[in-house]
Design a protein around this motif. Structure first.
Motif, PDB file in Angstrom:
ATOM      1  N   HIS A 266      36.653  23.367  36.997  1.00  0.00           N
ATOM      2  CA  HIS A 266      37.408  22.576  36.021  1.00  0.00           C
ATOM      3  C   HIS A 266      38.185  23.479  35.076  1.00  0.00           C
ATOM      4  N   GLU A 267      37.549  24.605  34.691  1.00  0.00           N
ATOM      5  CA  GLU A 267      38.217  25.539  33.792  1.00  0.00           C
ATOM      6  C   GLU A 267      39.398  26.234  34.483  1.00  0.00           C
ATOM      7  N   ILE A 268      39.245  26.503  35.782  1.00  0.00           N
ATOM      8  CA  ILE A 268      40.321  27.164  36.517  1.00  0.00           C
ATOM      9  C   ILE A 268      41.470  26.196  36.797  1.00  0.00           C
ATOM     10  N   ASN A 269      41.137  24.917  36.887  1.00  0.00           N
ATOM     11  CA  ASN A 269      42.158  23.934  37.245  1.00  0.00           C
ATOM     12  C   ASN A 269      43.307  23.904  36.226  1.00  0.00           C
ATOM     13  N   ASN A 270      42.979  24.109  34.928  1.00  0.00           N
ATOM     14  CA  ASN A 270      44.034  24.061  33.893  1.00  0.00           C
ATOM     15  C   ASN A 270      45.045  25.189  34.070  1.00  0.00           C
ATOM     16  N   PRO A 271      44.621  26.491  34.119  1.00  0.00           N
ATOM     17  CA  PRO A 271      45.644  27.536  34.340  1.00  0.00           C
ATOM     18  C   PRO A 271      46.318  27.424  35.703  1.00  0.00           C
ATOM     19  N   LEU A 272      45.602  26.847  36.697  1.00  0.00           N
ATOM     20  CA  LEU A 272      46.212  26.704  38.020  1.00  0.00           C
ATOM     21  C   LEU A 272      47.381  25.707  37.955  1.00  0.00           C
ATOM     22  N   GLY A 273      47.190  24.637  37.182  1.00  0.00           N
ATOM     23  CA  GLY A 273      48.308  23.700  37.018  1.00  0.00           C
ATOM     24  C   GLY A 273      49.489  24.357  36.331  1.00  0.00           C
ATOM     25  N   GLY A 274      49.182  25.190  35.328  1.00  0.00           N
ATOM     26  CA  GLY A 274      50.264  25.902  34.660  1.00  0.00           C
ATOM     27  C   GLY A 274      50.982  26.856  35.599  1.00  0.00           C
ATOM     28  N   ILE A 275      50.213  27.522  36.456  1.00  0.00           N
ATOM     29  CA  ILE A 275      50.812  28.460  37.413  1.00  0.00           C
ATOM     30  C   ILE A 275      51.752  27.727  38.370  1.00  0.00           C
ATOM     31  N   PRO A 289      67.202  35.039  33.920  1.00  0.00           N
ATOM     32  CA  PRO A 289      66.203  36.093  33.669  1.00  0.00           C
ATOM     33  C   PRO A 289      65.203  35.722  32.585  1.00  0.00           C
ATOM     34  N   LYS A 290      65.642  35.062  31.533  1.00  0.00           N
ATOM     35  CA  LYS A 290      64.731  34.734  30.436  1.00  0.00           C
ATOM     36  C   LYS A 290      63.698  33.717  30.882  1.00  0.00           C
ATOM     37  N   VAL A 291      64.174  32.678  31.601  1.00  0.00           N
ATOM     38  CA  VAL A 291      63.235  31.665  32.094  1.00  0.00           C
ATOM     39  C   VAL A 291      62.293  32.269  33.129  1.00  0.00           C
ATOM     40  N   ARG A 292      62.857  33.112  33.990  1.00  0.00           N
ATOM     41  CA  ARG A 292      62.019  33.734  35.033  1.00  0.00           C
ATOM     42  C   ARG A 292      60.956  34.629  34.416  1.00  0.00           C
ATOM     43  N   ALA A 293      61.304  35.404  33.396  1.00  0.00           N
ATOM     44  CA  ALA A 293      60.328  36.295  32.748  1.00  0.00           C
ATOM     45  C   ALA A 293      59.214  35.505  32.078  1.00  0.00           C
ATOM     46  N   GLY A 294      59.575  34.406  31.420  1.00  0.00           N
ATOM     47  CA  GLY A 294      58.552  33.576  30.777  1.00  0.00           C
ATOM     48  C   GLY A 294      57.619  32.957  31.791  1.00  0.00           C
ATOM     49  N   ALA A 295      58.184  32.494  32.953  1.00  0.00           N
ATOM     50  CA  ALA A 295      57.333  31.895  33.971  1.00  0.00           C
ATOM     51  C   ALA A 295      56.396  32.919  34.594  1.00  0.00           C
ATOM     52  N   VAL A 296      56.917  34.142  34.826  1.00  0.00           N
ATOM     53  CA  VAL A 296      56.072  35.204  35.400  1.00  0.00           C
ATOM     54  C   VAL A 296      54.950  35.577  34.435  1.00  0.00           C
ATOM     55  N   GLU A 297      55.259  35.631  33.130  1.00  0.00           N
ATOM     56  CA  GLU A 297      54.234  35.939  32.137  1.00  0.00           C
ATOM     57  C   GLU A 297      53.135  34.876  32.138  1.00  0.00           C
ATOM     58  N   LEU A 298      53.544  33.599  32.284  1.00  0.00           N
ATOM     59  CA  LEU A 298      52.563  32.512  32.337  1.00  0.00           C
ATOM     60  C   LEU A 298      51.673  32.626  33.573  1.00  0.00           C
ATOM     61  N   VAL A 299      52.307  32.939  34.715  1.00  0.00           N
ATOM     62  CA  VAL A 299      51.519  33.127  35.940  1.00  0.00           C
ATOM     63  C   VAL A 299      50.547  34.277  35.782  1.00  0.00           C
ATOM     64  N   ASP A 300      51.004  35.378  35.171  1.00  0.00           N
ATOM     65  CA  ASP A 300      50.125  36.555  34.994  1.00  0.00           C
ATOM     66  C   ASP A 300      48.918  36.224  34.126  1.00  0.00           C
ATOM     67  N   ARG A 301      49.157  35.520  33.005  1.00  0.00           N
ATOM     68  CA  ARG A 301      48.032  35.180  32.124  1.00  0.00           C
ATOM     69  C   ARG A 301      47.060  34.233  32.825  1.00  0.00           C
ATOM     70  N   GLY A 302      47.575  33.277  33.582  1.00  0.00           N
ATOM     71  CA  GLY A 302      46.684  32.346  34.280  1.00  0.00           C
ATOM     72  C   GLY A 302      45.850  33.031  35.336  1.00  0.00           C
ATOM     73  N   LEU A 303      46.478  33.920  36.102  1.00  0.00           N
ATOM     74  CA  LEU A 303      45.727  34.633  37.150  1.00  0.00           C
ATOM     75  C   LEU A 303      44.687  35.562  36.548  1.00  0.00           C
ATOM     76  N   ARG A 304      45.004  36.236  35.450  1.00  0.00           N
ATOM     77  CA  ARG A 304      44.026  37.126  34.810  1.00  0.00           C
ATOM     78  C   ARG A 304      42.828  36.332  34.268  1.00  0.00           C
ATOM     79  N   GLY A 305      43.138  35.160  33.716  1.00  0.00           N
ATOM     80  CA  GLY A 305      42.034  34.337  33.230  1.00  0.00           C
ATOM     81  C   GLY A 305      41.117  33.900  34.362  1.00  0.00           C
ATOM     82  N   MET A 306      41.688  33.481  35.492  1.00  0.00           N
ATOM     83  CA  MET A 306      40.866  33.094  36.641  1.00  0.00           C
ATOM     84  C   MET A 306      40.102  34.291  37.194  1.00  0.00           C
ATOM     85  N   ARG A 307      40.750  35.479  37.180  1.00  0.00           N
ATOM     86  CA  ARG A 307      40.055  36.678  37.657  1.00  0.00           C
ATOM     87  C   ARG A 307      38.825  36.983  36.802  1.00  0.00           C
TER      88      ARG A 307
END
Length: 478
Positions: A266-275, A289-307
């Motif tokens: 359940h905890e992983i499901n939230n960052p996974l939806g964001g990813i 580039p600005k939108v892409r950088a923000g999306a990549v940063e969001l993916v990175d934070r979500g994956l690190r949290g799941m890790r």
């Protein structure tokens, strides 16, 4: 420990036999010697009286005539006639105590004074000198006309007495040794089955329950055979109970892991939806580039949290790891693992860690015990209440404290953590999680103290001593 409790039964019984034999031997020997002395002195008295009676009838006329030569002749002839009496010296005196004649004239010359007698018709035995002294008054018509004094050799009698004494001593000693050996072998044979049972009971107390082999049971008496068979039934029941507890503990460990995985999913499901949303954003607006950088940063934070969540689970439940010391990272993992449950129940968590890095205490054991207690505390704490956890060093020990706002621990449940025995009712009420925690803490040489927390619920203090080096870890956890 008393002297009696410190001496084995195989020694105590022979000692009692020795003491009894010594007392009996002394009593019997004294009785035999007393009877022997009484018999010898009575026989000696009879011989002395016969000897003096013979002299008395022959010496009346010579003493009245004061004929010393005839008296000496009578004494000389009496020595040969009464050789069995073994007279050493016989002296005859007149009424005034003056010697008329003696069988040993040099020691008692004629005319010398004979020492007065203590009493008439008396015999005195002197064992030190080896002689018996008999004294007889010569009486005629109620008037004393003289005295007969004789010294008799009793050395053969004393030699016979000494021989009997040595015979009694040797025979009693041999009999005592024989009975002592017999008592030792008998008691040793009697307690041999008890020693077998004691070895198996001691092994069972150390955690190794082994039944008694059938070959030993068949060689025992019916009473011991029945006792051994009952012990084997108990040992088999205990082995089955331990096996069942192990299986149930493993099943509950897996069940707990499943519940934890459900919460973590359940905890992983939230960052996974964001990813996934970030991925869709990149697909649509990837050229920005600005939108892409923000999306990549969001993916990175979500994956690190799941890790972090997955790594904490692996660190807590992975087996056969090399032993290592406890660090701050272990408590960070604990916090990560209980965070989903804390958020779900909206619990206010008070988290305090004050320990040095790399303490010499098993990281795996502490993690598993603390996680079990924290999950139980989360379960007992009402929604929206407080839960406290702290870790620190007190003296030469690590001290963990968990306090909740629940209803507290029942007595039978608390005994699972603090007592030596596990009640079936307590295990049924709390599950095997607390039982496994107690076993882990006990293996680490620690203890658990149950009290009342400031939040109104239970307060558990886990105290584990620090060691020189981490040598072993606990593998079973609920």
């Amino acid at each position: 420990m008393s002297l009696r409790s410190g001496i084995p039964l195989t020694v105590r019984v022979p000692l009692v036999v020795v003491l009894l034999m010594v007392v009996i031997s002394i009593g019997v020997s004294q009785l035999v010697l007393w009877r022997l002395v009484e018999t010898q002195e009575r026989q000696l008295g009879d011989l002395a009286n016969a000897y003096l009676d013979g002299l008395e009838s022959s010496l009346v006329d010579p003493v009245l005539r004061r004929d010393s030569w005839e008296v000496f002749d009578i004494l000389d002839r009496a020595r040969a006639v009464y050789a069995a009496v073994r007279p050493i010296e016989t002296t005859v005196a007149d009424a005034n105590g003056l010697v008329l004649a003696s069988s040993e004239p040099r020691s008692a010359p004629i005319g010398s004074t004979l020492p007065p007698s203590t009493a008439s018709r008396t015999m005195i035995v002197s064992e030190r000198d080896g002689v018996a002294i008999a004294d007889r008054s010569l009486m005629v018509e109620g008037r004393q006309i003289g005295r007969i004094n004789t010294r008799i050799d009793i050395s053969p009698m004393l030699a016979e007495r000494a021989e009997v004494t040595w015979y009694l001593v040797i025979s009693n000693a041999v009999l005592t040794i024989a009975l002592t050996a017999l008592g030792w072998f008998t008691v040793r044979r009697m307690v041999a089955p008890m020693n077998v049972l004691l070895r198996h009971v001691s092994a069972a107390a150390d955690g190794s329950v082994e039944p008694i082999p059938e070959t030993q049971i068949r060689s025992q008496s019916p009473e011991w055979s029945r006792l051994f068979q009952r012990y084997n039934r108990m040992a088999n029941a205990l082995s089955e109970r331990e096996l069942l507890l192990g299986r149930v503990a493993e099943e509950e460990r897996l069940a707990g892991l499943g519940k934890l995985a459900s919460s973590v999913a359940h905890e992983i499901n939230n960052p996974l939806g964001g990813i996934l949303n970030a991925v869709d954003t990149i697909r649509v607006h990837g050229d920005n580039p600005k939108v892409r950088a923000g999306a990549v940063e969001l993916v990175d934070r979500g994956l690190r949290g799941m890790r972090d969540i997955v790594r904490s689970i692996l660190n807590s439940y992975k087996e056969d790891r090399p032993a290592r010391g406890l660090t701050h990272a272990d408590f960070d993992d604990l916090l990560t693992l209980i965070t989903p449950e804390v958020r779900r129940k909206q619990i206010a968590l008070e988290w305090t860690i004050d320990i040095p890095e790399g303490m010499t205490v098993s990281a795996l054991g502490i993690r598993q015990a603390a996680l079990n207690l924290l999950l139980n505390a989360c379960k007992a704490t009402p929604r929206g209440s407080k839960l406290g956890f702290s870790a620190g060093i007190v003296g030469r020990a690590l001290e963990l404290e968990i306090s909740d706002a629940g209803p507290g621990l029942a007595t039978d449940v608390a005994e699972i953590l603090t007592g030596d025995e596990v009640s079936a009712q307590g295990v049924a009420t709390s599950g095997l999680g607390l039982w496994v925690t107690r076993r882990i803490v006990k293996d680490l040489g620690g203890s658990v103290v149950v009290g009342k927390s400031k939040h109104g619920g239970a307060k558990l203090r886990v105290i584990v001593p620090l060691v020189e080096s981490v040598s072993r870890e606990v593998a079973d956890v609920a």
